[in-house]
Write a protein that holds these residues in place. Structure first.
Motif, PDB file in Angstrom:
ATOM      1  N   GLY A  19       3.600 -41.871 -65.288  1.00 50.51           N
ATOM      2  CA  GLY A  19       2.909 -42.923 -64.573  1.00 50.51           C
ATOM      3  C   GLY A  19       1.620 -42.463 -63.908  1.00 50.51           C
ATOM      4  O   GLY A  19       1.264 -41.282 -63.923  1.00 50.51           O
ATOM      5  N   LYS A  20       0.936 -43.383 -63.287  1.00 55.36           N
ATOM      6  CA  LYS A  20      -0.334 -43.118 -62.612  1.00 55.36           C
ATOM      7  C   LYS A  20      -0.160 -42.025 -61.556  1.00 55.36           C
ATOM      8  O   LYS A  20       0.778 -42.057 -60.766  1.00 55.36           O
ATOM      9  CB  LYS A  20      -0.848 -44.406 -61.965  1.00 55.36           C
ATOM     10  N   ASN A  21      -1.061 -41.059 -61.572  1.00 56.83           N
ATOM     11  CA  ASN A  21      -1.078 -39.963 -60.594  1.00 56.83           C
ATOM     12  C   ASN A  21       0.148 -39.051 -60.661  1.00 56.83           C
ATOM     13  O   ASN A  21       0.331 -38.197 -59.785  1.00 56.83           O
ATOM     14  CB  ASN A  21      -1.178 -40.499 -59.162  1.00 56.83           C
ATOM     15  N   CYS A  22       0.983 -39.170 -61.654  1.00 56.40           N
ATOM     16  CA  CYS A  22       2.318 -38.576 -61.639  1.00 56.40           C
ATOM     17  C   CYS A  22       2.335 -37.111 -61.199  1.00 56.40           C
ATOM     18  O   CYS A  22       3.067 -36.738 -60.286  1.00 56.40           O
ATOM     19  CB  CYS A  22       2.963 -38.720 -63.008  1.00 56.40           C
ATOM     20  N   TYR A  23       1.552 -36.254 -61.852  1.00 61.51           N
ATOM     21  CA  TYR A  23       1.557 -34.820 -61.542  1.00 61.51           C
ATOM     22  C   TYR A  23       0.212 -34.367 -60.971  1.00 61.51           C
ATOM     23  O   TYR A  23      -0.140 -33.190 -61.030  1.00 61.51           O
ATOM     24  CB  TYR A  23       1.883 -34.013 -62.794  1.00 61.51           C
ATOM     25  N   ARG A  24      -0.499 -35.261 -60.385  1.00 64.71           N
ATOM     26  CA  ARG A  24      -1.836 -34.988 -59.872  1.00 64.71           C
ATOM     27  C   ARG A  24      -1.817 -33.805 -58.894  1.00 64.71           C
ATOM     28  O   ARG A  24      -1.083 -33.807 -57.911  1.00 64.71           O
ATOM     29  CB  ARG A  24      -2.377 -36.235 -59.189  1.00 64.71           C
ATOM     30  N   SER A  25      -2.602 -32.784 -59.206  1.00 67.82           N
ATOM     31  CA  SER A  25      -2.794 -31.608 -58.336  1.00 67.82           C
ATOM     32  C   SER A  25      -1.514 -30.815 -58.074  1.00 67.82           C
ATOM     33  O   SER A  25      -1.468 -29.998 -57.153  1.00 67.82           O
ATOM     34  CB  SER A  25      -3.414 -32.023 -56.992  1.00 67.82           C
ATOM     35  N   MET A  26      -0.480 -30.990 -58.874  1.00 69.19           N
ATOM     36  CA  MET A  26       0.827 -30.396 -58.584  1.00 69.19           C
ATOM     37  C   MET A  26       0.794 -28.883 -58.411  1.00 69.19           C
ATOM     38  O   MET A  26       1.443 -28.328 -57.518  1.00 69.19           O
ATOM     39  CB  MET A  26       1.828 -30.781 -59.663  1.00 69.19           C
ATOM     40  N   PHE A  27       0.069 -28.168 -59.287  1.00 70.42           N
ATOM     41  CA  PHE A  27       0.039 -26.702 -59.222  1.00 70.42           C
ATOM     42  C   PHE A  27      -1.319 -26.183 -58.760  1.00 70.42           C
ATOM     43  O   PHE A  27      -1.647 -25.017 -58.983  1.00 70.42           O
ATOM     44  CB  PHE A  27       0.378 -26.104 -60.586  1.00 70.42           C
ATOM     45  N   GLN A  28      -2.105 -26.997 -58.118  1.00 74.24           N
ATOM     46  CA  GLN A  28      -3.448 -26.594 -57.734  1.00 74.24           C
ATOM     47  C   GLN A  28      -3.417 -25.311 -56.894  1.00 74.24           C
ATOM     48  O   GLN A  28      -2.728 -25.226 -55.883  1.00 74.24           O
ATOM     49  CB  GLN A  28      -4.137 -27.711 -56.944  1.00 74.24           C
ATOM     50  N   GLY A  29      -4.138 -24.288 -57.364  1.00 75.11           N
ATOM     51  CA  GLY A  29      -4.221 -23.034 -56.643  1.00 75.11           C
ATOM     52  C   GLY A  29      -2.952 -22.198 -56.642  1.00 75.11           C
ATOM     53  O   GLY A  29      -2.840 -21.240 -55.879  1.00 75.11           O
ATOM     54  N   CYS A  30      -2.011 -22.511 -57.517  1.00 76.15           N
ATOM     55  CA  CYS A  30      -0.702 -21.862 -57.522  1.00 76.15           C
ATOM     56  C   CYS A  30      -0.748 -20.506 -58.245  1.00 76.15           C
ATOM     57  O   CYS A  30      -1.566 -20.299 -59.148  1.00 76.15           O
ATOM     58  CB  CYS A  30       0.308 -22.782 -58.205  1.00 76.15           C
ATOM     59  N   GLU A  31       0.161 -19.593 -57.851  1.00 77.24           N
ATOM     60  CA  GLU A  31       0.269 -18.271 -58.491  1.00 77.24           C
ATOM     61  C   GLU A  31       1.070 -18.391 -59.795  1.00 77.24           C
ATOM     62  O   GLU A  31       2.044 -17.664 -60.031  1.00 77.24           O
ATOM     63  CB  GLU A  31       0.958 -17.285 -57.548  1.00 77.24           C
ATOM     64  N   LEU A  32       0.655 -19.285 -60.653  1.00 80.00           N
ATOM     65  CA  LEU A  32       1.377 -19.618 -61.874  1.00 80.00           C
ATOM     66  C   LEU A  32       0.802 -18.826 -63.037  1.00 80.00           C
ATOM     67  O   LEU A  32      -0.409 -18.800 -63.239  1.00 80.00           O
ATOM     68  CB  LEU A  32       1.250 -21.120 -62.137  1.00 80.00           C
ATOM     69  N   THR A  33       1.677 -18.180 -63.819  1.00 81.80           N
ATOM     70  CA  THR A  33       1.217 -17.387 -64.957  1.00 81.80           C
ATOM     71  C   THR A  33       1.422 -18.089 -66.287  1.00 81.80           C
ATOM     72  O   THR A  33       0.768 -17.754 -67.277  1.00 81.80           O
ATOM     73  CB  THR A  33       1.932 -16.028 -64.989  1.00 81.80           C
ATOM     74  N   SER A  34       2.357 -19.027 -66.348  1.00 85.49           N
ATOM     75  CA  SER A  34       2.543 -19.842 -67.550  1.00 85.49           C
ATOM     76  C   SER A  34       2.900 -21.252 -67.109  1.00 85.49           C
ATOM     77  O   SER A  34       3.483 -21.461 -66.045  1.00 85.49           O
ATOM     78  CB  SER A  34       3.628 -19.272 -68.467  1.00 85.49           C
TER      79      SER A  34
END
Length: 289
Positions: free
Chosen positions: A116-131
């Motif tokens: 849906g609209k905006n569903c995952y918006r910015s969810m991992f922004q700036g996160c220490e995510l490697t995959s």
């Protein structure tokens, strides 16, 4: 590795993370150590549960939770979005990969194929995510992945994006400033929408190749700043569009200092600002379109 199991007529898809099959949840797996996870805003509209062993599940309120044996599992039920006013942002205390179908956060028993609209918006922004987790949705909505991995500087590869029908702003700035990203996913859509790819790979300084862009009609701002600042990009994709919308290619390759050849530009129907600053700062460019 993708494993398909047929159980009483229902097909489940599992993706292996190391030696572990991931199904009906997403898995955060620490690269070298245990870690904690928190959500800066609790804006989901159903429930989210967490576990460290896949047997005992606890309702999560977004507060900081620890992994065990470098693993932490999440699943959801009755959720339609993770964005209300400010959006959920996951914060990891150490490098970790994320595996499994992201839509199991919406409904782990029956993961939807639409978001849906905006569903995952910015969810991992700036996160220490490697995959990144899988993003298998084939039906998108406005802003659904907007800035989803913005500034994930440890992310080295992007997930597949199978949707062929896009929505306004759906991928805008999705991987902006992912400075370790070396390759882009395929983008098979042939019908574009307002700002759909704008800034998608802006500042991805290690991106060496661009995906094919097969659309023959470019609409308002659709490719604006898409590869701006991609200083490792040496080849531009073909741009077959023959009808261009306002500012559709604005600053598309701005500052791509290793780009040597510009693509052909076959369009015969132009709009205001369609090529504005398209190749500005491309100091290695030797062949014009």
């Amino acid at each position: 590795i993708v494993q398909i199991e047929n159980v009483t007529g229902t097909v489940y898809i599992s993706v292996t993370a190391g030696a572990e099959a991931v199904a009906n949840y997403i898995l955060f797996k620490g690269e070298t150590s245990d870690f904690t996870l928190k959500a800066t805003n609790k804006e989901w509209d159903g429930t989210v549960e967490y576990s460290t062993d896949k047997n005992t599940w606890n309702t999560w309120d977004g507060s900081e939770i620890p992994s065990a044996n470098k693993k932490l599992y999440l699943r959801g039920k009755n959720n339609t979005t993770f964005y209300n006013k400010n959006g959920v942002q996951f914060v990891l205390s150490a490098n970790a990969g994320c595996y499994g179908n992201i839509n199991t956060l919406l409904d782990y028993e029956n993961p939807p194929t639409a978001v849906g609209k905006n569903c995952y918006r910015s969810m991992f922004q700036g996160c220490e995510l490697t995959s990144a987790p899988e993003l298998p949705a084939t039906t998108l909505a406005d802003y659904c992945y907007y800035q989803m991995f913005y500034g994930c500087t440890k992310l080295v590869s992007a997930p597949a994006l199978p949707a062929t029908t896009l929505a306004n702003y759906c991928y805008q700035s999705m991987f902006s400033n992912c400075k370790s990203l070396t390759s882009a996913p395929e983008l098979p859509a042939t019908t574009l929408t307002v700002l759909c790819y704008a800034g998608m790979f802006h500042g991805c300084t290690k991106l060496v190749s661009a995906p094919a862009l097969p659309a023959t009609t470019a609409v308002l701002w659709c490719y604006q700043k898409m590869f701006q600042g991609c200083t490792s990009l040496t080849t531009a994709p073909a741009l077959p569009a023959t009808t261009l919308g306002q500012e559709c290619y604005k600053s598309m390759f701005y500052g791509c200092t290793l780009l040597t050849t510009a693509p052909a530009l076959p369009a015969t129907t132009l709009s205001d600002g369609c090529y504005w600053s398209m190749f500005q700062g491309c100091t290695s460019l030797t062949t014009a379109p």
